[in-house]
Scaffold this active site. Structure first.
Site, short mmCIF file in Angstrom:
data_model
loop_
_atom_site.label_atom_id
_atom_site.label_comp_id
_atom_site.label_asym_id
_atom_site.label_seq_id
_atom_site.Cartn_x
_atom_site.Cartn_y
_atom_site.Cartn_z
NE ARG A 48 25.59 39.33 36.67
CZ ARG A 48 26.42 40.15 37.30
NH1 ARG A 48 25.97 41.26 37.87
NH2 ARG A 48 27.70 39.87 37.39
CB CYS A 64 36.88 36.21 39.17
SG CYS A 64 36.38 34.88 38.04
CD GLU A 91 37.64 36.54 29.31
OE1 GLU A 91 38.09 36.83 30.45
OE2 GLU A 91 36.88 35.59 29.11
CB THR A 113 42.34 43.01 39.81
OG1 THR A 113 41.75 42.83 38.52
CG2 THR A 113 41.44 43.92 40.65
CG ASP A 125 35.72 48.19 34.09
OD1 ASP A 125 35.67 47.72 32.93
OD2 ASP A 125 34.86 47.97 34.97
NE ARG A 127 33.65 45.59 32.90
CZ ARG A 127 33.14 45.05 34.00
NH1 ARG A 127 32.35 44.01 33.90
NH2 ARG A 127 33.44 45.55 35.18
CB THR A 148 24.87 45.00 39.04
OG1 THR A 148 26.28 45.26 38.89
CG2 THR A 148 24.17 46.33 39.30
#
Ligand code: GTP
EC number: 3.5.4.25
Length: 194
Positions: A48, A64, A91, A113, A125, A127, A148
């Site tokens: 994960r 969430c 985060e 969001t 996003d 990330r 995922t």
């Protein structure tokens, strides 16, 4: 600077994990992995990749699905007796805690969001999951079964030569407070949710 790993035992309500603290990583952040059992042997290990969410992981927020996903992942790993949780310090999809709360305030006024992130000057996003592949490399893991619903995590690992032999859906934590959030993840962020 070469990444460094410090390992220790971590007993949890699901069983005993090894906690790996990773420092001197390419992104300058201190990341964490929890592992259980023989992670290098066949069949490929259950993994994960979880992005930090203080509100969901620690405060049981219902905005969430992060907290239930984290718990379900640890439970599944413990049930198999082997697996890895990579806990990335990303985060708020990479915008940080205070900016995430700013995004929540905008969502309280009706934005979704993604709109909230954009209005704060960020991408939907922020990330980069390459760091998760770096961590799996450090743990000497080359093939995984990845828990995922996010296809970007699968493609990031494969681009970095970590083979994802199976994607294991992880659908936990749906509730009336996060219904719209999950719909936006599905519609605008490409998550594979019903
Ligand atoms: N910016 C922002 N971040 C959020 C919001 N809600 C949750 N997060 C962050 O989103 C991250 C979790 O991402 P998710 O999109 O739920 O899931 P995922 O990691 O992309 O995909 P899965 O592997 O399927 O869970 C954590 O870092 C949370 O802090 C929000 O409204 N705005």
């Amino acid at each position: 600077m070469m990444p460094q790993t410090i390992n220790a035992k971590l007993p949890t309500q699901w069983g005993e994990f090894t906690i790996h603290a990773l420092e001197k990583m390419p992104d300058g952040k201190e990341h964490i992995a929890l592992s259980m059992g023989n992670i290098q042997s066949d069949p490929p290990v259950l993994v994960r990749i979880h992005s930090e969410c203080l509100t969901g992981d620690a405060f049981a927020s219902l905005r969430c699905d992060c907290g239930p996903q984290l718990e379900a992942a640890l439970e599944k790993i413990a049930t198999e007796g082997r697996g890895i949780l990579v806990y990335l310090r990303q985060e708020g999809r990479g915008i940080g805690l205070v900016n995430k709360i700013k995004a929540y305030a905008l969502q309280d006024q009706g934005q979704d969001t993604v709109e909230a992130n954009i209005n704060l000057g960020f991408k939907a996003d922020q990330r980069d999951f390459t760091i998760a592949a770096n961590i799996l490399d450090i743990l000497d893991v080359k093939k995984v079964r990845l828990m995922t619903n996010n296809p970007r995590k699968v493609s990031a690992l494969e681009t970095a030569n970590i083979e994802v032999v199976e994607r294991v859906p992880l659908k936990f934590g749906r509730n009336p407070h996060n219904e719209a959030y999950l719909l936006t993840k599905h519609g605008k962020l490409g998550h594979l949710l019903d």
